[in-house]
Design a protein around this motif. Structure first.
Motif, short mmCIF file in Angstrom:
data_model
loop_
_atom_site.label_atom_id
_atom_site.label_comp_id
_atom_site.label_asym_id
_atom_site.label_seq_id
_atom_site.Cartn_x
_atom_site.Cartn_y
_atom_site.Cartn_z
N LEU A 1 -4.97 1.51 18.22
CA LEU A 1 -3.79 0.96 18.87
C LEU A 1 -2.70 0.40 18.32
O LEU A 1 -2.88 -0.07 17.03
CB LEU A 1 -4.46 0.08 19.92
N GLN A 2 -1.49 0.93 18.53
CA GLN A 2 -0.34 0.38 17.79
C GLN A 2 -0.40 -0.96 17.71
O GLN A 2 0.18 -1.57 16.43
CB GLN A 2 1.14 1.14 18.54
N HIS A 3 -0.55 -1.75 18.67
CA HIS A 3 -0.27 -3.10 18.51
C HIS A 3 -1.32 -3.78 17.34
O HIS A 3 -1.05 -4.69 16.68
CB HIS A 3 -0.28 -3.93 19.75
N HIS A 4 -2.39 -3.26 17.30
CA HIS A 4 -3.26 -3.46 16.23
C HIS A 4 -2.63 -3.39 14.67
O HIS A 4 -2.68 -4.24 13.91
CB HIS A 4 -4.68 -2.96 16.26
N ILE A 5 -2.01 -2.25 14.62
CA ILE A 5 -1.42 -1.87 13.32
C ILE A 5 -0.19 -3.11 13.07
O ILE A 5 -0.09 -3.68 12.12
CB ILE A 5 -0.44 -0.56 13.25
N SER A 6 0.62 -3.38 14.16
CA SER A 6 1.57 -4.36 14.01
C SER A 6 1.02 -5.76 13.56
O SER A 6 1.26 -6.62 12.80
CB SER A 6 2.27 -4.67 15.45
N GLU A 7 -0.25 -6.12 14.24
CA GLU A 7 -0.82 -7.46 14.12
C GLU A 7 -1.42 -7.35 12.64
O GLU A 7 -1.52 -8.51 11.94
CB GLU A 7 -1.98 -7.40 15.01
N MET A 8 -1.92 -6.33 12.20
CA MET A 8 -2.40 -6.33 10.77
C MET A 8 -1.26 -6.39 9.85
O MET A 8 -1.29 -6.96 8.86
CB MET A 8 -3.08 -4.93 10.67
N GLU A 9 -0.22 -5.82 9.92
CA GLU A 9 0.92 -5.99 9.18
C GLU A 9 1.54 -7.36 9.08
O GLU A 9 2.16 -7.71 8.09
CB GLU A 9 2.13 -4.83 9.67
N HIS A 10 1.53 -8.33 10.28
CA HIS A 10 1.94 -9.52 10.39
C HIS A 10 0.93 -10.59 10.10
O HIS A 10 1.14 -11.60 10.08
CB HIS A 10 2.50 -9.78 11.98
#
Length: 113
Positions: A79-88
Motif C-alpha cells: 500500500l502507498q501509505h505503508h511506503i510513506s510510513e516507512m520513509e518517515h
C-alpha cells in the motif's frame, strides 16, 4: 585518460569537437571541491534526526530510481501509505520487505534495515 577516436559528422569538424571536449574537461578540473564532511553536515542539518535512517535511504533510492510512492507500492505489492510510513520511520521495513524493495530499486537491502 584513454585515447579517444573522433569520427565527426559532416557538420562538425574533428578539431571543433576536440576543442569542445577539451574546454569541458578544463572546466571540470577547475571546479571547486567540497569536502564530504561539509556535505554530510548540510544534509544532517536539512534532514534532522531522519538523516541516514532506513526511511531516509528508502526515499533517496526511490527518488534515484524515478519511482513515486504509488508506483513503488504497486510494483512491490504494498500500500502507498505503508511506503510513506516507512520513509518517515513510523513503520519498520523488515528484512524480507527490504530485499524485495531493494531488488526493485536496485540498491543494497542492508541500507533499508
Amino acid at each position: 585518460l584513454a585515447e579517444v577516436v573522433f569520427k565527426p559528422s559532416s557538420k562538425v569538424t574533428a578539431a571543433r569537437l576536440k576543442t569542445v571536449i577539451r574546454n569541458a574537461l578544463d572546466r571540470y578540473v577547475e571546479e571547486e571541491r567540497v569536502p564530504a564532511s561539509l556535505l554530510h553536515a548540510e544534509a544532517k542539518r536539512r534532514h534532522g534526526s531522519s538523516y541516514q535512517t532506513p526511511g531516509y535511504y528508502l526515499k533517496l533510492y526511490r527518488h534515484r530510481g524515478g519511482f513515486t510512492q504509488a508506483r513503488l507500492a504497486r510494483k512491490g505489492g504494498m500500500l502507498q501509505h505503508h511506503i510513506s510510513e516507512m520513509e518517515h520511520n513510523r513503520r519498520p521495513i523488515g528484512k524480507t520487505l527490504a530485499r524485495k524493495v531493494a531488488r526493485i530499486l536496485n540498491c543494497d537491502y542492508r541500507r533499508l534495515l
